[in-house]
Scaffold this motif. Structure first.
Motif, PDB file in Angstrom:
ATOM      1  N   GLY A  76      -4.703   0.144   4.187  1.00 22.65           N
ATOM      2  CA  GLY A  76      -4.565   1.550   3.825  1.00 22.65           C
ATOM      3  C   GLY A  76      -4.434   1.791   2.336  1.00 22.65           C
ATOM      4  O   GLY A  76      -4.191   2.927   1.922  1.00 22.65           O
ATOM      5  N   ALA A 106       0.832  -1.207   0.000  1.00 20.51           N
ATOM      6  CA  ALA A 106       0.000   0.000   0.000  1.00 20.51           C
ATOM      7  C   ALA A 106       0.864   1.255   0.000  1.00 20.51           C
ATOM      8  O   ALA A 106       0.604   2.209  -0.744  1.00 20.51           O
ATOM      9  CB  ALA A 106      -0.924  -0.003   1.225  1.00 20.51           C
ATOM     10  N   LYS A 131     -14.214  -1.690  -1.163  1.00 23.20           N
ATOM     11  CA  LYS A 131     -14.950  -1.295   0.033  1.00 23.20           C
ATOM     12  C   LYS A 131     -15.926  -2.379   0.485  1.00 23.20           C
ATOM     13  O   LYS A 131     -16.262  -2.471   1.674  1.00 23.20           O
ATOM     14  CB  LYS A 131     -15.707   0.008  -0.233  1.00 23.20           C
ATOM     15  CG  LYS A 131     -14.797   1.222  -0.378  1.00 23.20           C
ATOM     16  CD  LYS A 131     -15.602   2.468  -0.702  1.00 23.20           C
ATOM     17  CE  LYS A 131     -14.706   3.677  -0.878  1.00 23.20           C
ATOM     18  NZ  LYS A 131     -15.473   4.904  -1.241  1.00 23.20           N
ATOM     19  N   GLY A 149     -12.641   0.430  -6.724  1.00 27.52           N
ATOM     20  CA  GLY A 149     -12.709   0.952  -5.367  1.00 27.52           C
ATOM     21  C   GLY A 149     -13.981   0.530  -4.651  1.00 27.52           C
ATOM     22  O   GLY A 149     -13.964   0.225  -3.453  1.00 27.52           O
ATOM     23  N   SER A 183       2.293   7.278  -6.514  1.00 29.70           N
ATOM     24  CA  SER A 183       1.303   8.271  -6.937  1.00 29.70           C
ATOM     25  C   SER A 183       1.469   9.619  -6.245  1.00 29.70           C
ATOM     26  O   SER A 183       0.730  10.561  -6.548  1.00 29.70           O
ATOM     27  CB  SER A 183      -0.109   7.741  -6.663  1.00 29.70           C
ATOM     28  OG  SER A 183      -0.288   7.477  -5.281  1.00 29.70           O
ATOM     29  N   TRP A 186      -1.694  -0.576  -9.005  1.00 24.15           N
ATOM     30  CA  TRP A 186      -2.711  -0.462  -7.952  1.00 24.15           C
ATOM     31  C   TRP A 186      -3.768  -1.549  -8.103  1.00 24.15           C
ATOM     32  O   TRP A 186      -4.165  -2.186  -7.120  1.00 24.15           O
ATOM     33  CB  TRP A 186      -3.349   0.923  -8.036  1.00 24.15           C
ATOM     34  CG  TRP A 186      -4.558   1.122  -7.180  1.00 24.15           C
ATOM     35  CD1 TRP A 186      -4.587   1.372  -5.833  1.00 24.15           C
ATOM     36  CD2 TRP A 186      -5.931   1.095  -7.605  1.00 24.15           C
ATOM     37  NE1 TRP A 186      -5.883   1.511  -5.406  1.00 24.15           N
ATOM     38  CE2 TRP A 186      -6.729   1.350  -6.466  1.00 24.15           C
ATOM     39  CE3 TRP A 186      -6.552   0.906  -8.838  1.00 24.15           C
ATOM     40  CZ2 TRP A 186      -8.130   1.398  -6.538  1.00 24.15           C
ATOM     41  CZ3 TRP A 186      -7.933   0.954  -8.908  1.00 24.15           C
ATOM     42  CH2 TRP A 186      -8.715   1.194  -7.764  1.00 24.15           C
ATOM     43  N   GLN A 225       1.299   4.230  -2.784  1.00 25.14           N
ATOM     44  CA  GLN A 225       1.169   5.623  -2.357  1.00 25.14           C
ATOM     45  C   GLN A 225       2.380   6.440  -2.792  1.00 25.14           C
ATOM     46  O   GLN A 225       2.242   7.581  -3.257  1.00 25.14           O
ATOM     47  CB  GLN A 225       1.016   5.680  -0.836  1.00 25.14           C
ATOM     48  CG  GLN A 225       0.797   7.087  -0.292  1.00 25.14           C
ATOM     49  CD  GLN A 225       0.655   7.094   1.223  1.00 25.14           C
ATOM     50  OE1 GLN A 225       0.803   6.066   1.873  1.00 25.14           O
ATOM     51  NE2 GLN A 225       0.374   8.253   1.784  1.00 25.14           N
ATOM     52  N   ALA A 243      -5.274   2.911  -1.039  1.00 25.11           N
ATOM     53  CA  ALA A 243      -6.257   3.914  -1.434  1.00 25.11           C
ATOM     54  C   ALA A 243      -7.275   3.328  -2.405  1.00 25.11           C
ATOM     55  O   ALA A 243      -6.944   2.488  -3.242  1.00 25.11           O
ATOM     56  CB  ALA A 243      -5.551   5.107  -2.069  1.00 25.11           C
ATOM     57  N   THR A 244      -8.519   3.768  -2.284  1.00 25.75           N
ATOM     58  CA  THR A 244      -9.548   3.328  -3.226  1.00 25.75           C
ATOM     59  C   THR A 244      -9.662   4.293  -4.401  1.00 25.75           C
ATOM     60  O   THR A 244     -10.368   4.013  -5.361  1.00 25.75           O
ATOM     61  CB  THR A 244     -10.909   3.221  -2.518  1.00 25.75           C
ATOM     62  OG1 THR A 244     -11.222   4.483  -1.899  1.00 25.75           O
ATOM     63  CG2 THR A 244     -10.879   2.145  -1.454  1.00 25.75           C
ATOM     64  N   HIS A 245      -8.972   5.431  -4.308  1.00 24.45           N
ATOM     65  CA  HIS A 245      -8.981   6.401  -5.400  1.00 24.45           C
ATOM     66  C   HIS A 245      -7.561   6.904  -5.647  1.00 24.45           C
ATOM     67  O   HIS A 245      -6.781   7.094  -4.716  1.00 24.45           O
ATOM     68  CB  HIS A 245      -9.903   7.584  -5.097  1.00 24.45           C
ATOM     69  CG  HIS A 245     -11.350   7.246  -5.195  1.00 24.45           C
ATOM     70  ND1 HIS A 245     -12.040   6.647  -4.162  1.00 24.45           N
ATOM     71  CD2 HIS A 245     -12.240   7.401  -6.208  1.00 24.45           C
ATOM     72  CE1 HIS A 245     -13.294   6.459  -4.529  1.00 24.45           C
ATOM     73  NE2 HIS A 245     -13.447   6.900  -5.760  1.00 24.45           N
ATOM     74  N   LEU A 246      -7.245   7.105  -6.901  1.00 28.69           N
ATOM     75  CA  LEU A 246      -5.947   7.627  -7.315  1.00 28.69           C
ATOM     76  C   LEU A 246      -6.136   9.047  -7.841  1.00 28.69           C
ATOM     77  O   LEU A 246      -7.222   9.399  -8.301  1.00 28.69           O
ATOM     78  CB  LEU A 246      -5.332   6.737  -8.401  1.00 28.69           C
ATOM     79  CG  LEU A 246      -5.062   5.286  -8.017  1.00 28.69           C
ATOM     80  CD1 LEU A 246      -4.662   4.483  -9.242  1.00 28.69           C
ATOM     81  CD2 LEU A 246      -3.990   5.182  -6.953  1.00 28.69           C
TER      82      LEU A 246
END
Length: 419
Positions: free
Chosen positions: A292, A242, A321, A317, A249, A279, A246, A294-297
């Motif tokens: 952790g 994760a 969830k 994403g 990006s 991702w 991160q 991310a569900t959005h870039l």
């Protein structure tokens, strides 16, 4: 006519010709950039169309309005986040990467890389590619773990396909399925590298210094001489997939102003695609420490080529969830179905009474058949998927080396290049 007039006319002609050549070069560059953006948009629009297709079409259910010829020749696209879908995604990345390299490097004056904004963007891309290599290694070992789950499921299928099913077959199937389910909820921080026994070693970097003894290598044999199908790679307990995504990006920013029509644009496009693909792989394949993720870039919704990417990441994403056990088994469609069937068959085994009722036997047979089909898909697809991840790994290594070769003859960049 005076000599000075002749000289002036000659210089004027040279100046006009030089301006014409420059204009032609600029027009060709703009045409190449537009074509690159169009191809990227077309490729990922196809992925989005398959993801949005009605479930009835994906399952092959006939509709009233479907003509016979169309129905007979129709081949449904692979479901979102399935093995086949990821194989198509990696093919698309390789196509985009090859076209990007042609736009950026082929026939290019190396001195352009030393001027803003490329003097900053190229080192960022090279650093991002190193992180992508580590993600590829993690995904490769994650695929190994999925193959281990497939073998456990196949043991259960073989046992439960016996007729009639006795207590011995049920116990054998239950043991395999219980081991499968236990493995899918393993502590990813301790049990990584596709190592189901939970042994973790200190990290050896996947990419060493250029020209040194390190580097991106594959270890094809173990000390016993057996062929291995995964990279020689191990990570420390602190390594996080994760955090790796991160970091990839973190400085991904769309070019502005005049940069949006220059070479900064293709660098940004390929960086965005690289981050998205890595991702998606981390979200789907079991990798170490995905807590952790991310569900959005940070993708630009206003750009036409990025719109299908934005829609795809939103769909992925949403799936992320929905998962209760985030960071464990992942979003791979076949694994998700396998888990549900394994849980149902374990419940059946716990309440098994011989002889089975006919209705119960029919229901179990249907579940076993579905699990067998999933195992077959995994058997056919996981090996090629793993090979494609390797191909992406080696393509990134080669492309990175080619860019460094272009940079070598020119002045060193103000920003140090990460070797």
């Amino acid at each position: 006519m005076p000599t000075t007039d002749n000289q002036g006319s000659f210089l004027n002609l040279i100046s006009i010709r030089r301006n014409q050549v420059t204009a032609m070069d600029n027009d060709q560059e703009l045409e190449d950039l537009e074509l690159f953006q169009k191809n990227v948009a077309d490729l990922f629009s196809g992925f989005l169309a398959s993801a949005e297709e009605p479930s009835s079409a994906k399952s092959g259910v006939e509709t009233i309005d479907s003509p016979v010829t169309a129905r007979d020749n129709y081949i449904p696209p692979p479901p979102l986040l399935s093995i086949s879908w990821f194989r198509n995604l990696l093919d698309a990345f390789l196509c985009c990467e090859a076209e990007f390299k042609a736009v950026l490097v082929s026939g290019r004056d190396p001195s352009q890389f030393t001027r803003p904004p490329l003097d900053r963007l190229i080192p960022d891309l090279l650093e991002r590619s190193i992180k992508a290599l580590d993600v590829c290694n993690a995904v490769t070992h994650g695929v190994e773990l999925v193959r281990h789950w497939q073998k456990l499921a196949q043991i259960a299928v073989t046992a439960l396909q016996q007729n009639p099913i006795g207590e011995g077959q049920v116990r054998r199937a239950r043991k395999a399925l219980t081991a499968l389910l236990a493995s899918t909820v393993f502590d990813v921080k301790e049990n990584s590298n596709g190592n189901v026994h939970g042994k973790s070693a200190e990290r050896s970097w996947s990419f060493g210094r250029r020209g040194g003894g390190g580097g991106a290598t594959m270890n094809n044999k173990d000390p016993n001489g057996r062929n291995l199908s995964s990279f020689s790679w191990s990570v420390a307990k602190s390594w996080s997939s994760a955090k790796q995504i991160q970091a990839m990006s973190a400085n991904l920013a769309a070019p502005r102003g005049g940069e949006s029509t220059g070479l900064a644009l293709p660098v940004y496009i390929i960086s965005t695609i690289l981050v998205f693909v890595m991702w998606a792989l981390v979200a789907a394949i079991p990798c170490q420490e995905r807590t952790g993720l991310a569900t959005h870039l940070p993708l630009p919704k206003q750009l036409a080529w990025a719109q299908p990417l934005v829609s795809l990441q939103e769909k992925i994403g949403e799936e992320w969830k929905k998962k209760e056990k985030k960071g464990n088994a992942g979003l791979l469609e076949e694994v998700h179905r396998m888990e549900k069937l394994a849980q149902s068959l374990v419940e059946f085994a716990d309440s098994f009474v011989f002889p089975m009722e006919e209705e119960k036997a029919t229901a179990v047979a249907a579940q076993v058949k579905e699990l067998a089909e999933i195992c077959e898909k995994m058997e056919e697809g996981l090996g090629p998927l793993q090979q494609q991840v390797r191909e992406v790994f080696h393509r990134i290594v080669r492309s990175r080396a080619e860019v460094l070769d272009v940079l070598d003859p020119v002045t060193k960049l103000p920003t140090p290049v990460p070797y």
